[in-house]
Design an enzyme around this catalytic site. Structure first.
Site, mmCIF file in Angstrom:
data_model
loop_
_atom_site.group_PDB
_atom_site.id
_atom_site.type_symbol
_atom_site.label_atom_id
_atom_site.label_comp_id
_atom_site.label_asym_id
_atom_site.label_seq_id
_atom_site.Cartn_x
_atom_site.Cartn_y
_atom_site.Cartn_z
ATOM 1 N N GLY A 27 0.711 -1.187 0.049
ATOM 2 C CA GLY A 27 -0.128 0.076 0.112
ATOM 3 C C GLY A 27 0.793 1.457 -0.004
ATOM 4 C CB SER A 28 -0.119 4.813 -0.813
ATOM 5 O OG SER A 28 -1.245 4.875 0.255
ATOM 6 N N GLY A 83 -0.182 -1.018 6.161
ATOM 7 C CA GLY A 83 -0.922 0.180 6.144
ATOM 8 C C GLY A 83 -2.229 -0.309 6.714
ATOM 9 C CG ASP A 85 -7.646 0.290 3.372
ATOM 10 O OD1 ASP A 85 -6.846 1.214 2.553
ATOM 11 O OD2 ASP A 85 -7.911 -0.612 2.994
ATOM 12 C CD GLU A 104 -2.437 -6.087 2.964
ATOM 13 O OE1 GLU A 104 -1.921 -5.052 2.617
ATOM 14 O OE2 GLU A 104 -3.667 -6.095 3.155
#
Length: 227
Positions: A27-28, A83, A85, A104
């Site tokens: 993820g970012s 990460g 959300d 994950e």
């Protein structure tokens, strides 16, 4: 926002020490953690072995020269950084916006210390504003979609272009637009018992620390200190 994500990722890398087996999230925000581990290996001689959570992260780690091993070749992971959300006050979270939720969760499960890196916008009172990803086998996926539809979950298939997205594990993702999940643990158990569901994006009671980057700086929230 990118600056906050980078701060969170770099901060998490400070918990990594020589000799560790580490889980590399997707993820970012986790991206910056992986980048910092690569920098420390190159500039500081950090000695670690990584376990990745997606093909995207594998490619990134290989490009940075991070030694990798398979989840099948180890029994435990010292530290995983990933990460999220959404994160609620009870340290339950929604993950899977990057379509890597199954890998994950597989990597998170044998991890001694599990850390999430987020920016402050991810902290919420109740989970559910972010659509909940549910990874399902391709066989029977349309029937399962209708089951979710009848239950009022407002499902939609995750798309890539004009085709259904296929995960690294060759499954589909159905996103549920729930609005608010009153009891994440109960709903997670319901999905666990649903035939055809491989995994879902509710990560309940799994995380140990949440590193939050905000305009005022970095805050480290400890799950065992929550009330």
């Amino acid at each position: 926002m990118e600056a906050l994500k980078k701060i969170a990722g770099v901060t998490a890398a400070q918990y990594v020490t020589d000799g560790m087996t580490i889980g590399l999230g997707t993820g970012s925000t986790a991206y910056y953690f992986v980048e910092e581990i690569g920098r420390r290996i190159k500039e500081e001689g950090l000695q670690v072995v990584g376990v990745t959570t997606s093909s995207v992260t594998t490619k990134q780690a290989e490009g940075l020269g991070i030694p990798l091993t398979s989840i099948d070749d180890i029994d435990c992971i010292d530290l995983t950084v990933d990460g999220a959300d959404e994160v609620d006050k009870a340290f339950n979270g929604i993950k899977g916006g990057g379509a890597a939720l199954l890998m994950e969760k597989i990597v998170a499960t044998p991890t001694k210390e599990y850390i999430w890196v987020v920016d402050e916008s991810k902290l919420v009172d109740h989970l559910g504003a972010f659509k909940l990803p549910v990874e399902v086998v391709q066989y029977g996926a349309d029937r399962l979609f209708r089951v979710f539809e009848r239950a009022g979950y407002k499902p939609s298939f995750r798309m890539k272009g004009d085709k259904r997205l296929i995960t690294d594990m060759q499954n589909f993702i159905i996103d549920l637009n729930l609005g608010c999940i009153e009891n994440p643990c109960e709903f997670g158990r319901l999905l666990d018992q649903t035939v055809g569901v491989v995994e879902h994006g509710l990560f309940n009671g799994m995380v140990d620390k949440v590193i939050v980057a905000g305009q005022a700086g970095v805050t480290v929230l400890e799950a065992n200190q929550s009330t």
